[in-house]
Design an enzyme around this catalytic site. Structure first.
Site, mmCIF file in Angstrom:
data_model
loop_
_atom_site.group_PDB
_atom_site.id
_atom_site.type_symbol
_atom_site.label_atom_id
_atom_site.label_comp_id
_atom_site.label_asym_id
_atom_site.label_seq_id
_atom_site.Cartn_x
_atom_site.Cartn_y
_atom_site.Cartn_z
ATOM 1 N N LYS A 161 47.447 20.819 90.351
ATOM 2 C CA LYS A 161 48.904 20.927 90.183
ATOM 3 C C LYS A 161 49.648 19.834 90.942
ATOM 4 C CE LYS A 161 49.464 25.747 88.943
ATOM 5 N NZ LYS A 161 50.073 27.037 89.267
ATOM 6 N N LYS A 198 42.006 25.523 79.979
ATOM 7 C CA LYS A 198 42.240 26.965 79.832
ATOM 8 C C LYS A 198 43.591 27.218 79.166
ATOM 9 C CE LYS A 198 44.451 27.531 84.268
ATOM 10 N NZ LYS A 198 44.579 28.077 85.581
ATOM 11 N N LYS A 252 50.257 29.425 80.856
ATOM 12 C CA LYS A 252 51.648 29.815 80.566
ATOM 13 C C LYS A 252 52.528 28.610 80.243
ATOM 14 C CE LYS A 252 51.809 33.816 83.659
ATOM 15 N NZ LYS A 252 51.087 33.372 84.886
HETATM 16 P P1 TYM Z 1 48.305 33.842 87.047
HETATM 17 O O1 TYM Z 1 49.696 34.395 86.985
HETATM 18 O O2 TYM Z 1 48.110 32.410 86.724
HETATM 19 O O3 TYM Z 1 47.370 34.682 86.091
HETATM 20 C C1 TYM Z 1 47.273 36.102 86.143
HETATM 21 C C2 TYM Z 1 45.839 36.514 85.863
HETATM 22 O O4 TYM Z 1 45.425 36.021 84.579
HETATM 23 C C3 TYM Z 1 44.216 35.297 84.720
HETATM 24 N N1 TYM Z 1 44.201 34.177 83.751
HETATM 25 C C4 TYM Z 1 43.227 33.946 82.876
HETATM 26 N N2 TYM Z 1 42.077 34.604 82.631
HETATM 27 C C5 TYM Z 1 41.294 34.119 81.637
HETATM 28 N N3 TYM Z 1 41.600 33.013 80.895
HETATM 29 C C6 TYM Z 1 42.752 32.331 81.128
HETATM 30 N N4 TYM Z 1 43.054 31.257 80.391
HETATM 31 C C7 TYM Z 1 43.612 32.790 82.153
HETATM 32 N N5 TYM Z 1 44.806 32.364 82.635
HETATM 33 C C8 TYM Z 1 45.151 33.230 83.617
HETATM 34 C C9 TYM Z 1 44.221 34.772 86.146
HETATM 35 O O5 TYM Z 1 42.912 34.478 86.598
HETATM 36 C C10 TYM Z 1 44.845 35.935 86.878
HETATM 37 O O6 TYM Z 1 43.884 36.906 87.207
HETATM 38 N N6 TYM Z 1 47.615 33.239 91.953
HETATM 39 C C11 TYM Z 1 47.587 34.206 90.863
HETATM 40 C C12 TYM Z 1 48.481 35.404 91.103
HETATM 41 C C13 TYM Z 1 48.253 36.124 92.385
HETATM 42 C C14 TYM Z 1 47.188 37.011 92.687
HETATM 43 C C15 TYM Z 1 47.433 37.484 93.991
HETATM 44 C C16 TYM Z 1 46.078 37.439 91.959
HETATM 45 C C17 TYM Z 1 49.064 36.076 93.490
HETATM 46 N N7 TYM Z 1 48.589 36.905 94.436
HETATM 47 C C18 TYM Z 1 46.572 38.379 94.623
HETATM 48 C C19 TYM Z 1 45.197 38.346 92.598
HETATM 49 C C20 TYM Z 1 45.463 38.793 93.886
HETATM 50 C C21 TYM Z 1 48.039 33.531 89.592
HETATM 51 O O7 TYM Z 1 48.765 32.569 89.616
HETATM 52 O O8 TYM Z 1 47.649 34.175 88.457
#
Ligand code: TYM
Length: 331
Positions: free
Chosen positions: A111, A192, A195
């Site tokens: 990023k 991947k 969003k």
């Molecule tokens: P975020 O918001 O990017 O994504 C949320 C969840 O979706 C999963 N994910 C995917 N899984 C499979 N294929 C994909 N293409 C894909 N894109 C996203 C992510 O792995 C995630 O599980 N940092 C985290 C949010 C967070 C968090 C936490 C998660 C903040 N605090 C504490 C667990 C525990 C994030 O940006 O996820």
């Protein structure tokens, strides 16, 4: 009962990757775990985001988690910034983590690459994430593959803190699904699904209707050799479709592959299975859109329950490092 914690950023529309990699597990874990799910609005501030957009998306994210199948009678669903212990514990953990280990985070590198300036928050993002998890004494954290490294960091930081100050935190385990942990962009199977709005045709939104899903799957990039087999490294586009059909129908991707000879037939069935998988989500979302008060109530009760638990953990950590408890009276 084991405790589960996970989070999602409200920085855009939820997509099929979020649903398959994360939310499906979150829903399943409700049956036999004490589950906490958080809309991580503070994490969304690590990159440029319009304030009004963030506000709207945070509310929408909570609603769409309910649409995905979370039950507020069972799960605690809340917004990260409503529980002040998250940034408070982050500071204690920033004084535990090292610059070197944060510098190694691949998401930060990706990023931050090519940016003229990088926010400090983007660098310390995984520490806030560790605080999220550790505040709830979570045993298990269901996430997609891209969060695995952040989970490793949370474990390291918890262990170091415990060694330095005495047993304070539960050391969490990542729960990454065997299939569907990395859903790929349908147009660019080298990356991947995400969003960001750069690839509308490559991204299936969680609330896309049947026509959009069919069109996007039909146009999905595969390969030209026409050979039907599950080989994620050699044939990522095809493997992605096989994995999606496998997840939607509860089978193994290689078993799915054995049932087809033509890509066109596979795509037809993938689209149909995804439409069916997401149909109840879309229906619940439509019902919830008519009742914004219900979402507000969920978030308000969720924040109260989350705060009850988080404040105790924070106090334990603050005391462990030697912060004097405040006796100030608050009106
Ligand atoms: P975020 O918001 O990017 O994504 C949320 C969840 O979706 C999963 N994910 C995917 N899984 C499979 N294929 C994909 N293409 C894909 N894109 C996203 C992510 O792995 C995630 O599980 N940092 C985290 C949010 C967070 C968090 C936490 C998660 C903040 N605090 C504490 C667990 C525990 C994030 O940006 O996820």
């Amino acid at each position: 009962m084991q405790r589960v914690f996970s989070g999602v950023q409200p920085s855009g529309d939820f997509h099929l990757g979020n649903y398959v990699g994360a939310f499906r597990q979150w829903v399943a874990d409700q049956a036999d775990h004490d589950t906490f799910y958080c809309v991580v609005d503070l994490h969304a501030l690590t990159e440029e985001i319009d304030p009004a957009y963030l506000r709207g998306k945070t509310f929408e994210a909570a609603r769409n988690l309910l649409a995905a199948g979370l039950d507020p009678k069972v799960s605690t669903i809340f917004v990260q910034s409503h529980v002040p212990d998250h940034p408070r514990l982050t500071w204690l953990l920033e004084c535990t983590a090292s610059m070197g280990e944060l510098r190694r985070m691949t998401q930060f590198k990706a990023k931050g690459r090519g940016q003229e300036t990088v926010r400090v928050g983007l660098f310390t993002y995984p520490v806030l994430m560790a605080a999220d998890i550790l505040l709830y004494d979570a045993d298990r954290v269901p996430v997609g593959e891209d969060q695995r490294q952040h989970l490793e960091l949370a474990r390291e930081v918890a262990q170091r803190f415990n060694t330095r100050y005495g047993e304070t935190f539960v050391v969490p385990e990542a729960a990454v699904p065997r299939v569907g942990a990395r859903v790929l962009d349908l147009q660019h199977p080298d990356r991947k699904m995400s969003k960001s709005v750069e690839s509308p045709l490559g991204t299936i939104a969680m609330l896309d209707g049947p026509e959009d899903i069919e069109r996007k799957v039909r146009k999905a990039v595969t390969d030209t050799d026409g050979e039907m087999r599950y080989a994620p490294d050699e044939k990522p586009g095809l493997a992605n479709l096989l994995a999606l059909l496998a997840v939607a129908t509860g089978r193994r991707p290689d078993v799915v592959a054995a049932g087809y000879t033509r890509y066109g037939d596979l795509k037809r069935d993938v689209a149909e299975a995804l439409v069916e998988m997401l149909r109840p989500v879309r229906e619940r979302a439509a019902a919830l859109a008519a009742d914004p008060g219900a979402v507000e109530e969920v978030l308000s009760a969720g924040a109260a329950r989350a705060h009850e638990i988080a404040s105790v953990t924070y106090a334990r950590a603050a005391s462990a490092v030697g912060l004097l408890p405040s006796t100030a009276r608050r009106s």
